[in-house]
Design an enzyme around this catalytic site. Structure first.
Site, PDB file in Angstrom:
ATOM      1  N   THR A   1      28.480   0.150  11.003  1.00  0.00           N
ATOM      2  CA  THR A   1      29.374   0.501  12.092  1.00  0.00           C
ATOM      3  C   THR A   1      28.755   0.005  13.521  1.00  0.00           C
ATOM      4  OG1 THR A   1      30.101   2.459  11.082  1.00  0.00           O
ATOM      5  CG2 THR A   1      30.451   2.168  13.660  1.00  0.00           C
TER       6      THR A   1
ATOM      7  N   LYS B   1      37.379   1.682  13.159  1.00  0.00           N
ATOM      8  CA  LYS B   1      36.233   2.497  12.999  1.00  0.00           C
ATOM      9  C   LYS B   1      35.856   3.536  13.998  1.00  0.00           C
ATOM     10  CE  LYS B   1      32.592   4.375  10.967  1.00  0.00           C
ATOM     11  NZ  LYS B   1      32.343   5.041   9.858  1.00  0.00           N
TER      12      LYS B   1
ATOM     13  N   LYS C   1      25.020   7.095  17.939  1.00  0.00           N
ATOM     14  CA  LYS C   1      24.964   5.608  17.913  1.00  0.00           C
ATOM     15  C   LYS C   1      26.416   5.327  18.056  1.00  0.00           C
ATOM     16  CE  LYS C   1      25.259   3.501  14.453  1.00  0.00           C
ATOM     17  NZ  LYS C   1      26.171   2.984  13.601  1.00  0.00           N
TER      18      LYS C   1
HETATM   19  P1  NAP Z   1      20.541   4.909   6.547  1.00  0.00           P
HETATM   20  O1  NAP Z   1      20.401   5.876   5.165  1.00  0.00           O
HETATM   21  O2  NAP Z   1      19.631   5.291   7.616  1.00  0.00           O
HETATM   22  O3  NAP Z   1      20.322   3.450   6.037  1.00  0.00           O
HETATM   23  C1  NAP Z   1      20.149   2.274   6.922  1.00  0.00           C
HETATM   24  C2  NAP Z   1      19.613   1.093   6.168  1.00  0.00           C
HETATM   25  O4  NAP Z   1      19.774   0.026   7.111  1.00  0.00           O
HETATM   26  C3  NAP Z   1      18.586   1.218   5.367  1.00  0.00           C
HETATM   27  O5  NAP Z   1      18.441   0.630   4.225  1.00  0.00           O
HETATM   28  C4  NAP Z   1      17.318   0.604   6.472  1.00  0.00           C
HETATM   29  O6  NAP Z   1      16.477   0.001   5.865  1.00  0.00           O
HETATM   30  C5  NAP Z   1      18.384  -0.593   6.831  1.00  0.00           C
HETATM   31  N1  NAP Z   1      17.932  -0.858   8.189  1.00  0.00           N
HETATM   32  C6  NAP Z   1      18.206  -0.491   9.301  1.00  0.00           C
HETATM   33  N2  NAP Z   1      17.563  -1.307  10.291  1.00  0.00           N
HETATM   34  C7  NAP Z   1      17.303  -2.513   9.894  1.00  0.00           C
HETATM   35  C8  NAP Z   1      16.751  -3.394  10.373  1.00  0.00           C
HETATM   36  N3  NAP Z   1      16.377  -3.786  11.575  1.00  0.00           N
HETATM   37  N4  NAP Z   1      16.456  -4.531   9.398  1.00  0.00           N
HETATM   38  C9  NAP Z   1      16.688  -4.318   7.870  1.00  0.00           C
HETATM   39  N5  NAP Z   1      17.051  -3.211   7.504  1.00  0.00           N
HETATM   40  C10 NAP Z   1      17.283  -1.866   8.321  1.00  0.00           C
HETATM   41  O7  NAP Z   1      21.901   4.822   7.026  1.00  0.00           O
HETATM   42  P2  NAP Z   1      23.483   5.184   6.403  1.00  0.00           P
HETATM   43  O8  NAP Z   1      24.107   6.476   6.468  1.00  0.00           O
HETATM   44  O9  NAP Z   1      23.343   4.319   5.147  1.00  0.00           O
HETATM   45  O10 NAP Z   1      24.212   4.271   7.444  1.00  0.00           O
HETATM   46  C11 NAP Z   1      24.373   2.682   7.371  1.00  0.00           C
HETATM   47  C12 NAP Z   1      25.474   2.214   8.273  1.00  0.00           C
HETATM   48  O11 NAP Z   1      26.782   2.992   7.785  1.00  0.00           O
HETATM   49  C13 NAP Z   1      25.430   2.812   9.507  1.00  0.00           C
HETATM   50  O12 NAP Z   1      26.027   1.865  10.576  1.00  0.00           O
HETATM   51  C14 NAP Z   1      26.399   4.067   9.714  1.00  0.00           C
HETATM   52  O13 NAP Z   1      26.846   4.244  11.032  1.00  0.00           O
HETATM   53  C15 NAP Z   1      27.397   3.637   8.834  1.00  0.00           C
HETATM   54  N6  NAP Z   1      28.126   4.704   7.951  1.00  0.00           N
HETATM   55  C16 NAP Z   1      27.386   5.805   7.688  1.00  0.00           C
HETATM   56  C17 NAP Z   1      28.213   6.878   6.996  1.00  0.00           C
HETATM   57  C18 NAP Z   1      27.560   8.022   6.393  1.00  0.00           C
HETATM   58  O14 NAP Z   1      28.255   9.087   6.182  1.00  0.00           O
HETATM   59  N7  NAP Z   1      25.918   8.061   6.218  1.00  0.00           N
HETATM   60  C19 NAP Z   1      29.546   6.752   6.884  1.00  0.00           C
HETATM   61  C20 NAP Z   1      30.188   5.537   7.251  1.00  0.00           C
HETATM   62  C21 NAP Z   1      29.479   4.564   7.947  1.00  0.00           C
HETATM   63  P3  NAP Z   1      15.151   1.186   5.498  1.00  0.00           P
HETATM   64  O15 NAP Z   1      15.467   1.744   4.210  1.00  0.00           O
HETATM   65  O16 NAP Z   1      13.757   0.255   5.548  1.00  0.00           O
HETATM   66  O17 NAP Z   1      14.907   2.057   6.685  1.00  0.00           O
END
Ligand code: NAP
Length: 294
Positions: free
Chosen positions: A96, A171, A239
């Site tokens: 997102t 979104k 965010k």
């Molecule tokens: P998360 O568990 O914190 O995972 C984030 C991922 O992004 C990790 O693999 C992290 O790597 C990687 N990352 C972040 N910054 C990076 C960078 N500069 N370079 C390379 N890798 C990077 O977050 P998430 O919940 O999966 O969310 C991911 C996305 O989906 C976000 O945009 C969020 O808003 C969206 N989303 C989340 C949900 C939810 O319920 N969780 C629902 C819908 C949408 P590391 O492992 O090294 O930290």
């Protein structure tokens, strides 16, 4: 079958990539923290050393990372996808992020003959694991058609909503709804608690009626158990709220309800709760109510 690359194996990407493996796509994965790749490698995925390497061995590259600068880094950075992708590759960004940054990245990739879809998701970590996500897609209609089997492996409601950036805009609409809904759940349950109603009976009674919702069923149930562990973290929702406010300013649209939600979540950050799940908004509600839910 198309060769798929996957970048970002966090809460969401972990489950989504596993579902691609399950339906048989040849999968190459990369995660900044390499330990998170282990589960996928054990399940049969190939590992890469960088986003560039992922692109070199894939026809379609998916990324789901955190914020706009993170997507720019993995797609356009020094070791990014753009340096490994061949003309004809399709990039699907499922994070997102900002709609306007999306359009700029799509333009850069386009100069190399790489098409980009923005395909953010809704449905939480639970939907990611179960393959039941809602996926809202912006970008070229032909590319969308080519990627449909991939979307179908990860989601149930898959909608092409318009040109580049529109997936992200939809979104943000979703996130307006999510936040007001979550705050409503927290306030209603706290009101029930203050009034001496049995919380479990209250949740059962209202879940089946017009007030039923994903937030009520999933996060409402977590609140009754005092569970604030994240599916979706407060800091990630803050965010999204920032992205919503920036995009609303671009179309000169006041967002009164969302502003209240934003202040409530900001107060959670100040309380040191940014790594908790979004249901932690109950702490802000409890403070105002001078009470405890459970
Ligand atoms: P998360 O568990 O914190 O995972 C984030 C991922 O992004 C990790 O693999 C992290 O790597 C990687 N990352 C972040 N910054 C990076 C960078 N500069 N370079 C390379 N890798 C990077 O977050 P998430 O919940 O999966 O969310 C991911 C996305 O989906 C976000 O945009 C969020 O808003 C969206 N989303 C989340 C949900 C939810 O319920 N969780 C629902 C819908 C949408 P590391 O492992 O090294 O930290």
């Amino acid at each position: 079958m198309k060769r798929v690359g996957f970048i970002g194996l966090g809460f969401m990407g972990g489950g989504m990539s596993m579902n691609l493996l399950r339906v048989g796509f040849p999968l190459t994965v990369w995660n900044r923290t390499p330990s998170k790749m282990k589960l996928l490698l054990n399940a049969g995925a190939m590992g890469a050393g960088s986003p560039r390497e992922v692109a070199e061995s894939s026809d379609i590259v998916i990324d789901i990372v955190t914020d706009s600068p993170d997507v720019e880094e993995v797609l356009l950075g020094a070791d990014g996808v753009i340096h490994g992708a061949k003309p004809g590759t399709i990039v699907i960004d499922m994070s997102t992020i900002s709609p306007s940054v999306t359009r700029r990245i799509a333009e850069e990739l386009g100069k190399k003959g790489v098409r980009m879809l923005d395909a953010p998701v809704s449905g939480g970590d639970i939907g990611a694991r179960r393959g039941t996500l809602s996926i809202m897609v912006g970008g070229d209609a032909e590319a969308f058609k080519d990627c449909l089997p991939i979307f179908e492996a990860m989601g149930k409601t898959i909608t092409h909503v318009g040109c580049s950036g529109m997936g992200q805009t939809v979104k943000l609409c979703n996130q307006i709804l999510v936040g007001m809904n979550m705050l409503g759940v927290a306030e209603a349950l706290m009101f029930a608690a203050k009034s001496g109603v049995d919380l479990k009976s209250c949740l059962t009674a209202v879940s089946g009626g017009a007030a039923g919702s994903w937030q009520l069923t999933n996060n409402g149930a977590k609140l009754l158990k005092g569970d604030l562990e994240p599916g979706f973290k407060v800091k990630d929702y803050l965010k999204d709220l920032r992205l919503i406010m920036e995009a609303a300013a671009e179309v000169n649209m006041p967002l009164v309800g969302t502003s209240v939600v934003q202040q409530m979540y900001r107060s959670l950050d100040a309380e040191g709760l940014k790594d908790k799940g979004t249901q932690a908004v109950i702490r802000a509600v409890e403070k105002l109510a001078e009470g405890k839910l459970v």
